[in-house]
Design a protein around this motif. Structure first.
Motif: not given
Length: 312
Positions: A188-196, A199-209, A235-244
């Motif tokens: 009704r009001r908002a959709v909040v997507l917290i996902e990897p 497009e903002l990931a490193s080349t290494e992370a993109q390959a993994r994804m 996000l500021e708090n990212i648990n895994n840089p390869l899955n940003p």
């Protein structure tokens, strides 16, 4: 049920038969069950059946991880609560799609300024919901968990104030449009997507994804569907840089000021559906959906033809 649905259910049952034993054996050996499914199955990417098996096998592991590192969970949930907070009041409703074992949902409910009246969480796995019920009780957090398909949520249009995800769209590469369309339908009001965010990931992370079949192009897909995106960032708090982890915040326009309770609908007929405690029944009383140990089973395949249920 129509012929196409029959074929789909038969195909899913056959895939379940082929994969369940092998994936279980691989998981017990400590190997990657989803990789086994990708190599064994004919589907491109991560199929819904393989994802269901993997999640069921993993049930309990997320709670164990949180218990071993409570500080990380606290930081993660506090971060999400700050994002969601502006859209909630004490009369609001909140739904986590892909809630798993409710380790995020419980934390968000504890850290938002205004605890919503209606907390909901859906997951494809009954075992994960069962673990989640236990976790919610331990944390004295209140939410209704139910089994459902994120591509066919058994709720009416615009019936939940805030719908959010926490890496639950992640394995559904190629199905981005269908997922976002469904989340936008229910919110009704908002959709909040917290996902990897590929497009903002490193080349290494993109390959993994890419290797794991993760989602891509979420922002562009949402905009193509007419979404108004007010925030798009890592996000500021990212648990895994390869899955940003990133935020894609979709705000709905022409928002109603009413805060009605979430309204259920049959996942097959789309008719309104009532919660009778031990069973969910469509208003036309043709289909019934059971409740297993307190957890409603609300996927299409759970439906039982029971036109006489209200007369007995």
């Amino acid at each position: 049920m129509n012929t196409q649905s029959d074929k789909s259910l038969h195909s899913d049952a056959e895939e379940l038969r082929l994969l369940i034993t092998g994936m279980r054996d691989v998981y017990v050996r400590g190997e990657n069950a989803m990789e086994y499914a990708r190599q064994t199955g004919s589907a491109v990417g991560n199929s819904p059946v393989a994802t269901l098996i993997a999640y069921d096998l993993q049930a309990g592991s997320y709670i164990a991880e949180v218990e071993s590192n409570p500080g990380a969970n606290l930081r993660w949930c506090s971060q999400l609560a700050k994002i969601i907070d502006p859209f909630l009041s004490e009369q609001s409703s909140l739904l986590e799609v892909g809630c798993g074992e409710a380790t995020t949902l419980a934390g968000v409910l504890q850290h938002v300024s205004n605890t919503p009246r209606h907390g909901l969480g859906l997951d494809i796995s009954w075992s994960r919901c069962s673990e989640g019920q236990r976790w919610l009780a331990e944390k004295e957090a209140s939410a209704r968990l139910f089994v459902a398909d994120l591509f066919n949520i058994p709720l009416e249009d615009a019936s939940v104030d805030v719908v959010y995800t926490s890496h639950s769209l992640e394995p559904n590469g190629g199905r981005e449009e269908a997922a976002i369309r469904e989340l936008m339908r229910v919110a009704r009001r908002a959709v909040v997507l917290i996902e990897p965010i590929y497009e903002l990931a490193s080349t290494e992370a993109q390959a993994r994804m890419l290797r794991h079949g993760y989602v891509r192009g979420l922002k562009e897909t949402a905009e193509r569907l007419g979404a108004k995106i007010s925030e798009y960032r890592l996000l500021e708090n990212i648990n895994n840089p390869l899955n940003p982890s990133g935020l894609i915040l979709i705000e709905k326009s022409n928002v109603s000021t009413d805060h009605e309770a979430p309204r259920w609908r049959c996942p097959l007929t789309y008719q309104p559906m009532n919660d009778l405690g031990d069973v969910f029944v469509g208003e036309q009383a043709d289909l019934a959906y059971p409740v297993l140990r307190g957890i409603p089973l609300l996927r299409v395949e759970h439906g039982v033809l029971a036109s006489k249920i209200l007369s007995n």
